[in-house]
Structures are given as C-alpha cells and as structure tokens.
Design a protein around this motif. Structure first.
Motif, PDB file in Angstrom:
ATOM      1  N   TRP A 115       4.260 -59.467  37.873  1.00 35.22           N
ATOM      2  CA  TRP A 115       5.565 -59.692  37.234  1.00 35.22           C
ATOM      3  C   TRP A 115       6.662 -59.855  38.277  1.00 35.22           C
ATOM      4  CZ3 TRP A 115       6.251 -61.478  32.703  1.00 35.22           C
ATOM      5  CH2 TRP A 115       7.537 -61.480  32.139  1.00 35.22           C
ATOM      6  N   HIS A 116       6.622 -59.091  39.356  1.00 38.91           N
ATOM      7  CA  HIS A 116       7.606 -59.262  40.422  1.00 38.91           C
ATOM      8  C   HIS A 116       7.437 -60.619  41.098  1.00 38.91           C
ATOM      9  CE1 HIS A 116       9.423 -55.426  39.959  1.00 38.91           C
ATOM     10  NE2 HIS A 116       8.407 -54.718  40.427  1.00 38.91           N
ATOM     11  N   PHE A 117       6.195 -61.083  41.213  1.00 39.97           N
ATOM     12  CA  PHE A 117       5.963 -62.427  41.744  1.00 39.97           C
ATOM     13  C   PHE A 117       6.623 -63.476  40.855  1.00 39.97           C
ATOM     14  CE2 PHE A 117       3.156 -66.085  40.835  1.00 39.97           C
ATOM     15  CZ  PHE A 117       3.371 -66.823  41.989  1.00 39.97           C
ATOM     16  N   VAL A 118       6.499 -63.317  39.542  1.00 41.82           N
ATOM     17  CA  VAL A 118       7.138 -64.234  38.602  1.00 41.82           C
ATOM     18  C   VAL A 118       8.655 -64.207  38.784  1.00 41.82           C
ATOM     19  CG1 VAL A 118       7.600 -64.620  36.146  1.00 41.82           C
ATOM     20  CG2 VAL A 118       5.261 -64.172  36.911  1.00 41.82           C
ATOM     21  N   ASP A 119       9.219 -63.018  38.994  1.00 44.78           N
ATOM     22  CA  ASP A 119      10.665 -62.895  39.229  1.00 44.78           C
ATOM     23  C   ASP A 119      11.096 -63.672  40.466  1.00 44.78           C
ATOM     24  OD1 ASP A 119      10.961 -61.326  37.023  1.00 44.78           O
ATOM     25  OD2 ASP A 119      11.067 -59.425  38.103  1.00 44.78           O
ATOM     26  N   VAL A 120      10.364 -63.478  41.559  1.00 43.45           N
ATOM     27  CA  VAL A 120      10.734 -64.114  42.826  1.00 43.45           C
ATOM     28  C   VAL A 120      10.639 -65.639  42.714  1.00 43.45           C
ATOM     29  CG1 VAL A 120      10.099 -64.377  45.254  1.00 43.45           C
ATOM     30  CG2 VAL A 120      10.091 -62.104  44.199  1.00 43.45           C
ATOM     31  N   VAL A 121       9.578 -66.127  42.072  1.00 39.65           N
ATOM     32  CA  VAL A 121       9.435 -67.576  41.898  1.00 39.65           C
ATOM     33  C   VAL A 121      10.614 -68.136  41.105  1.00 39.65           C
ATOM     34  CG1 VAL A 121       8.049 -69.379  40.804  1.00 39.65           C
ATOM     35  CG2 VAL A 121       6.929 -67.603  42.124  1.00 39.65           C
ATOM     36  N   TRP A 122      11.059 -67.401  40.083  1.00 39.96           N
ATOM     37  CA  TRP A 122      12.188 -67.891  39.281  1.00 39.96           C
ATOM     38  C   TRP A 122      13.463 -67.982  40.111  1.00 39.96           C
ATOM     39  CZ3 TRP A 122      13.355 -70.473  35.136  1.00 39.96           C
ATOM     40  CH2 TRP A 122      14.665 -70.439  34.658  1.00 39.96           C
ATOM     41  N   ILE A 123      13.687 -67.052  41.035  1.00 40.24           N
ATOM     42  CA  ILE A 123      14.878 -67.104  41.882  1.00 40.24           C
ATOM     43  C   ILE A 123      14.861 -68.373  42.729  1.00 40.24           C
ATOM     44  CG2 ILE A 123      16.122 -65.986  43.765  1.00 40.24           C
ATOM     45  CD1 ILE A 123      16.393 -64.603  41.059  1.00 40.24           C
ATOM     46  N   PHE A 124      13.704 -68.672  43.341  1.00 42.23           N
ATOM     47  CA  PHE A 124      13.590 -69.905  44.117  1.00 42.23           C
ATOM     48  C   PHE A 124      13.734 -71.140  43.223  1.00 42.23           C
ATOM     49  CE2 PHE A 124      11.627 -67.052  47.200  1.00 42.23           C
ATOM     50  CZ  PHE A 124      12.127 -67.548  48.400  1.00 42.23           C
ATOM     51  N   LEU A 125      13.182 -71.055  42.036  1.00 37.88           N
ATOM     52  CA  LEU A 125      13.255 -72.170  41.102  1.00 37.88           C
ATOM     53  C   LEU A 125      14.690 -72.413  40.666  1.00 37.88           C
ATOM     54  CD1 LEU A 125      10.606 -72.689  38.343  1.00 37.88           C
ATOM     55  CD2 LEU A 125      12.992 -73.107  37.838  1.00 37.88           C
ATOM     56  N   LEU A 126      15.409 -71.336  40.379  1.00 36.08           N
ATOM     57  CA  LEU A 126      16.810 -71.459  39.967  1.00 36.08           C
ATOM     58  C   LEU A 126      17.653 -72.061  41.085  1.00 36.08           C
ATOM     59  CD1 LEU A 126      18.861 -70.485  37.612  1.00 36.08           C
ATOM     60  CD2 LEU A 126      19.392 -68.641  39.213  1.00 36.08           C
ATOM     61  N   GLY A 127      17.434 -71.572  42.311  1.00 35.21           N
ATOM     62  CA  GLY A 127      18.224 -72.054  43.427  1.00 35.21           C
ATOM     63  C   GLY A 127      17.956 -73.499  43.796  1.00 35.21           C
ATOM     64  N   SER A 128      16.747 -73.971  43.549  1.00 37.88           N
ATOM     65  CA  SER A 128      16.400 -75.348  43.938  1.00 37.88           C
ATOM     66  C   SER A 128      16.610 -76.337  42.802  1.00 37.88           C
ATOM     67  CB  SER A 128      14.949 -75.395  44.435  1.00 37.88           C
ATOM     68  OG  SER A 128      14.052 -74.903  43.444  1.00 37.88           O
ATOM     69  N   LEU A 129      15.950 -76.137  41.674  1.00 35.22           N
ATOM     70  CA  LEU A 129      15.982 -77.116  40.581  1.00 35.22           C
ATOM     71  C   LEU A 129      17.309 -77.124  39.824  1.00 35.22           C
ATOM     72  CD1 LEU A 129      12.869 -77.095  41.123  1.00 35.22           C
ATOM     73  CD2 LEU A 129      12.608 -77.500  38.687  1.00 35.22           C
ATOM     74  N   TYR A 130      17.881 -75.935  39.607  1.00 37.55           N
ATOM     75  CA  TYR A 130      19.077 -75.856  38.769  1.00 37.55           C
ATOM     76  C   TYR A 130      20.383 -75.918  39.565  1.00 37.55           C
ATOM     77  CZ  TYR A 130      16.123 -74.529  34.801  1.00 37.55           C
ATOM     78  OH  TYR A 130      15.187 -74.514  33.799  1.00 37.55           O
ATOM     79  N   TRP A 131      20.359 -75.479  40.824  1.00 36.18           N
ATOM     80  CA  TRP A 131      21.601 -75.425  41.593  1.00 36.18           C
ATOM     81  C   TRP A 131      21.623 -76.456  42.711  1.00 36.18           C
ATOM     82  CZ3 TRP A 131      22.498 -73.336  46.702  1.00 36.18           C
ATOM     83  CH2 TRP A 131      23.847 -73.331  47.065  1.00 36.18           C
ATOM     84  N   TRP A 132      20.740 -76.330  43.707  1.00 32.87           N
ATOM     85  CA  TRP A 132      20.783 -77.208  44.867  1.00 32.87           C
ATOM     86  C   TRP A 132      20.475 -78.654  44.486  1.00 32.87           C
ATOM     87  CZ3 TRP A 132      17.496 -80.411  47.592  1.00 32.87           C
ATOM     88  CH2 TRP A 132      17.911 -80.757  48.885  1.00 32.87           C
ATOM     89  N   GLY A 133      19.521 -78.855  43.571  1.00 28.43           N
ATOM     90  CA  GLY A 133      19.116 -80.210  43.223  1.00 28.43           C
ATOM     91  C   GLY A 133      20.057 -80.944  42.298  1.00 28.43           C
TER      92      GLY A 133
END
Length: 272
Positions: A253-271
């Motif tokens: 579950w913590h792995f899922v959390d960490v992946v979402w942080i990277f996903l949010l920062g790349s797909l939703y914000w940086w991209g």
C-alpha cells in the motif's frame, strides 16, 4: 545399507525451513495464465470462443489464488510452519516483488517523459498535443491525493496498533483505510468518465490511461489484500510478533502511495 541410514537421518533432521508438500497449484496456475493470455488475444482479434476462454482463464486464476493463499495461511497460522528464517525469505520475496513493480511503472514513466521532452511533429511538436485538453490538477486528482495519503497514515496506525496488541484500533484503522481506498477508486472512475480525451487520443492519452489505469488496478489489489488482512485480524490469525501477511499488504500500500505521488507530479502537474 549406507543409503538406508542416510534416509533415516534425513527423516529426523531438525531445521527451520519449511519443506512444502507436493502441490498441483503451480501447474494449474500456468494453465490459467495460458488460457487467460490466449483468450485475451483471440478476443481482441474477434475469434469465436475468445471471450469464453478469457473468462475461464480468469476464473481459474482467481480460484487457484484463493486456494493457494488459503494453504499458505493454514501453514502459517495453524501449522506454525513459518519460522523466523521462513519469514525472512518471505520478506525478501515481497521486496523483490515490489522492486519488479517499480520497474513495471518505470517503463510507463519512461514512455511519458520520452514523448513529452521531445514531442514529434505528428502531435504538433508541442506537449501536450494541440488536440488534447489535459485533466486539471485541482479537483479529483488533488482530492485523490488527500485520500491516498490519508489511507497511508491510517494503515500505519493499524500496524502500530497490532504491534501494541490494540486489536480494536487495528480493525478501526483498516476499516478507514479500506473506505478511503474504495472512495479513491470511485473518484478515479468518475474522472475517466469526465475526461475530455480517451486512450486513443495520441501518445498523451495512451500514457495517461495506461499509467493511471494500472495504478488503479494496483489500488484494487492492495484493497483486496487489506480486506483479507482485516478478516484475519478479526479471526485472530495475527500476533504482535507474527503478522507478516498484514505487513506485506502495508508495504504494498505504501508503494501504491509513492507511485501516485510520482504520477501526480508528472502526468497531472509537470506534463500540463
């Protein structure tokens, strides 16, 4: 005579390893995976019987997973086969599994950054492509971030509670975590229905839906793992020192959390 004596010595050897009994589950699992793969390919190519083969393979895999893990739970809980050295091996196995999952998501992030840092002329030479209206960071993505990070905090609370033998707190923490996970999944589905683009809209749509979709699938798997842990807590399968099944679900579950942080920062914000 020498072989016979050696056989007798082997029978009375004491060690901490768990030598599992012969099992049909690996062979049946391979059959289920083969049926699932062939069924998926034939269904995509509109062959007759592809959908039936796909469903049969999926059902067989789900059935074997439940029976196989039932055997593992019995060996660990009722037969006391999981000594310290066995639990250490299980921990290493779970760590390697999570590392393989990191590599899995790394491929999708690689595809996204490769396409966004050097956009080709086919999509207008800009990122996002001219025909794409990206999903805004505020709204559902930000709400889901709050939900997922909160679930990470509550599942950690549950872990500390089981270590301190506070069963009621563990049950309450798991219920809250599962509720937050289900709410996250529901909002992610709502986002898909309202998104102004689909998976066929250029490489942006492909990267977005593949990455967020597989993350959502991992959230679903983690939710099931936490639900099984909740049932086992209620049934008193865990102790304050022997609860690796619950620990493995928490790590995942913590792995899922960490992946979402990277996903949010790349797909939703940086991209954007």
């Amino acid at each position: 005579m020498f072989l016979k004596n050696n056989r007798n010595l082997t029978l009375f050897t004491k060690h901490s390893y768990h030598l599992i009994d012969p099992s049909p589950w690996p062979l049946l699992t391979s059959s289920g995976v083969f049926m699932l793969t062939v069924g998926l390919v034939t269904w995509m190519h509109n062959f007759v019987g592809g959908w039936t083969l796909l469903l049969n393979g999926l059902f067989l895999m789900l059935y074997i997973m439940s029976i196989w893990w039932r055997d593992v739970i019995r060996e660990a809980t009722f037969e006391d086969q999981h000594k310290i050295i066995v639990r250490r091996g299980l921990r290493f196995g779970m760590i390697l599994f999570i590392v393989s999952e990191v590599m899995f998501f790394f491929a999708f992030f690689w595809a996204f950054f490769h396409s966004s840092l050097s956009p080709v002329f086919n999509i207008g030479g800009v990122w996002p492509p001219k025909s794409i209206l990206p999903v805004t960071l505020s709204g559902i993505p930000l709400t889901n971030t709050f939900l997922l990070l909160s679930s990470g905090a509550t599942v950690t609370w549950g872990h500390h509670a089981i270590v301190t033998k506070a069963k009621k707190h563990t049950i309450l923490a798991l219920l809250i975590t599962i509720g937050l996970a289900l709410l996250f999944t529901a909002l992610q589905g709502l986002e898909y229905t309202d998104a102004p683009f689909n998976i066929s809209d250029s490489v942006f749509g492909s990267c977005f839906y593949m990455t967020t979709g597989f993350h959502g699938f991992h959230v679903l798997v983690g939710t099931i793992a936490l639900f099984v842990s909740f049932i086992r807590v209620v049934l008193n399968h865990f102790t304050d020192t022997h609860h690796f099944g619950f620990e493995a679900a928490i790590w995942y579950w913590h792995f899922v959390d960490v992946v979402w942080i990277f996903l949010l920062g790349s797909l939703y914000w940086w991209g954007q």
